[in-house]
Design an enzyme around this catalytic site. Sequence first.
Site, PDB file in Angstrom:
ATOM      1  N   ASN A  71       0.793  -1.221   0.000  1.00  0.00           N
ATOM      2  CA  ASN A  71       0.000   0.000   0.000  1.00  0.00           C
ATOM      3  C   ASN A  71       0.834   1.285   0.000  1.00  0.00           C
ATOM      4  O   ASN A  71       0.290   2.369  -0.020  1.00  0.00           O
ATOM      5  CB  ASN A  71      -0.943  -0.008   1.220  1.00  0.00           C
ATOM      6  CG  ASN A  71      -1.789   1.230   1.312  1.00  0.00           C
ATOM      7  OD1 ASN A  71      -2.640   1.486   0.452  1.00  0.00           O
ATOM      8  ND2 ASN A  71      -1.547   2.040   2.336  1.00  0.00           N
ATOM      9  N   SER A 127      -3.455   0.170  -6.374  1.00  0.00           N
ATOM     10  CA  SER A 127      -3.154   0.748  -7.684  1.00  0.00           C
ATOM     11  C   SER A 127      -3.721   2.165  -7.756  1.00  0.00           C
ATOM     12  O   SER A 127      -3.839   2.852  -6.735  1.00  0.00           O
ATOM     13  CB  SER A 127      -3.717  -0.140  -8.791  1.00  0.00           C
ATOM     14  OG  SER A 127      -3.332   0.315 -10.058  1.00  0.00           O
ATOM     15  N   TYR A 173       4.566   7.775 -11.986  1.00  0.00           N
ATOM     16  CA  TYR A 173       3.573   7.216 -11.064  1.00  0.00           C
ATOM     17  C   TYR A 173       2.576   6.323 -11.813  1.00  0.00           C
ATOM     18  O   TYR A 173       2.338   5.171 -11.432  1.00  0.00           O
ATOM     19  CB  TYR A 173       2.836   8.343 -10.356  1.00  0.00           C
ATOM     20  CG  TYR A 173       1.768   7.884  -9.388  1.00  0.00           C
ATOM     21  CD1 TYR A 173       2.110   7.344  -8.154  1.00  0.00           C
ATOM     22  CD2 TYR A 173       0.412   8.001  -9.702  1.00  0.00           C
ATOM     23  CE1 TYR A 173       1.133   6.922  -7.255  1.00  0.00           C
ATOM     24  CE2 TYR A 173      -0.569   7.591  -8.815  1.00  0.00           C
ATOM     25  CZ  TYR A 173      -0.208   7.057  -7.590  1.00  0.00           C
ATOM     26  OH  TYR A 173      -1.188   6.640  -6.709  1.00  0.00           O
ATOM     27  N   LYS A 177       2.128   2.187 -11.508  1.00  0.00           N
ATOM     28  CA  LYS A 177       0.874   1.553 -11.107  1.00  0.00           C
ATOM     29  C   LYS A 177       0.368   0.592 -12.189  1.00  0.00           C
ATOM     30  O   LYS A 177      -0.223  -0.454 -11.886  1.00  0.00           O
ATOM     31  CB  LYS A 177      -0.176   2.615 -10.801  1.00  0.00           C
ATOM     32  CG  LYS A 177       0.132   3.439  -9.557  1.00  0.00           C
ATOM     33  CD  LYS A 177       0.223   2.591  -8.306  1.00  0.00           C
ATOM     34  CE  LYS A 177       0.385   3.427  -7.054  1.00  0.00           C
ATOM     35  NZ  LYS A 177       0.447   2.603  -5.817  1.00  0.00           N
ATOM     36  N   VAL A 220      -8.776   9.802  -2.760  1.00  0.00           N
ATOM     37  CA  VAL A 220      -8.961   9.757  -1.307  1.00  0.00           C
ATOM     38  C   VAL A 220      -8.285  10.955  -0.646  1.00  0.00           C
ATOM     39  O   VAL A 220      -7.235  11.426  -1.096  1.00  0.00           O
ATOM     40  CB  VAL A 220      -8.393   8.433  -0.744  1.00  0.00           C
ATOM     41  CG1 VAL A 220      -8.646   8.344   0.763  1.00  0.00           C
ATOM     42  CG2 VAL A 220      -9.023   7.238  -1.464  1.00  0.00           C
ATOM     43  N   THR A 226      -5.950  12.179   1.353  1.00  0.00           N
ATOM     44  CA  THR A 226      -4.715  11.708   1.967  1.00  0.00           C
ATOM     45  C   THR A 226      -3.631  12.769   1.846  1.00  0.00           C
ATOM     46  O   THR A 226      -3.803  13.802   1.214  1.00  0.00           O
ATOM     47  CB  THR A 226      -4.225  10.427   1.283  1.00  0.00           C
ATOM     48  OG1 THR A 226      -3.950  10.728  -0.098  1.00  0.00           O
ATOM     49  CG2 THR A 226      -5.263   9.315   1.372  1.00  0.00           C
TER      50      THR A 226
END
Length: 257
Positions: free
Chosen positions: A89, A140, A154, A158, A185, A187
Site C-alpha cells: 500500500n 493501484s 507514477y 501503477k 482519497v 490523503t
Amino acid sequence: MAETQDKVIILTGASRGIGQAIAHFLLSSPENHKLVVAARTHAALDQLHYQYPDRVEVLAGDLSSSKIAATAVELALSRWGRLDGLIVNHGTLEPVKKVADASVEEWRRGFDVNVFSAIALIQASLPHLRKTHGRILLTSSGAAVSAYQAWGPYGASKAVLNHLAQTLAVEEPDVTTIAIRPGVVDTEMQREIREVHGESMSEKDRKKFMGLKEEGGLLKPEGPGHIIAKLSVGAGAWLSGKFLSWNDEALKEFQEQ
C-alpha cells in the site's frame, strides 16, 4: 466469502491514510488478525503496537531496500509462524515532471519505491502464501489507465502493478492477487498534489483536484481501506488477476458487510 479467522498479514504504508484505515479495520474486527506493519520510522506506527502489543509488529526502514522484504516475512514467521496476506500500500508520486524533464535516475527512484519494493515483498512472501492459499493486495490507481501531465512515472508504475497481478494469477494459482483502485482519497498525497505539485500539472488537472477538495468530493480513507482489508482476508480465487475499483459491482459482497 472465504473464512477469515486469525490471519497474519504484512501491510505497508500503514502510518496514515488508506493504510491506517486498513490496519484499524483488521485489528478491530472480531477475528484475531495479526499485522507486521512497515514504515520509514518506528514512531509513525508505535501507537498501533502499544494498542495491540500481541498483534502488531512494527518494522522501520526504507521500503525501497530489498532487505526490508525478507525481514518483514521473517518477523511474521518468527512471531506467529505463518503468513496469510500481503498488502502493498506504500508509494510515491515523485518525480512529478514531464517525461522530457525528468531524469532516468528520477524515474528509477520512483520505480524502486513503487515497483521493485513490491516485487521484493512478493518474492519473499510467495513461498509462505502458497502454503496458506494466501492473498496479495496491490493498491493501484486510476492513473494506471488514465494519463495526467507530469505523472508519467507514477502512472506507469501503477500500470506495472496491474500487470503484475495478472501475471501472478497465471503463475501462482494457489495465491489470489488483486490490484485495487481506491479512488481519489483525502490523503497526504492529495495535499501534495494541490500544494506542492500543482505547477507541474496541467491547469485542467490542477483545477480538478483543487475542486474535489473544495467541493467535498474526496473519499474518506475508510471507504476503500475497509474494502482492501476485507479482500486481504476473504477474497475468492475468482478475483485473482483483476484490476478493480474499490466500489466495483464485482466486490458487492465485501461492500455490504
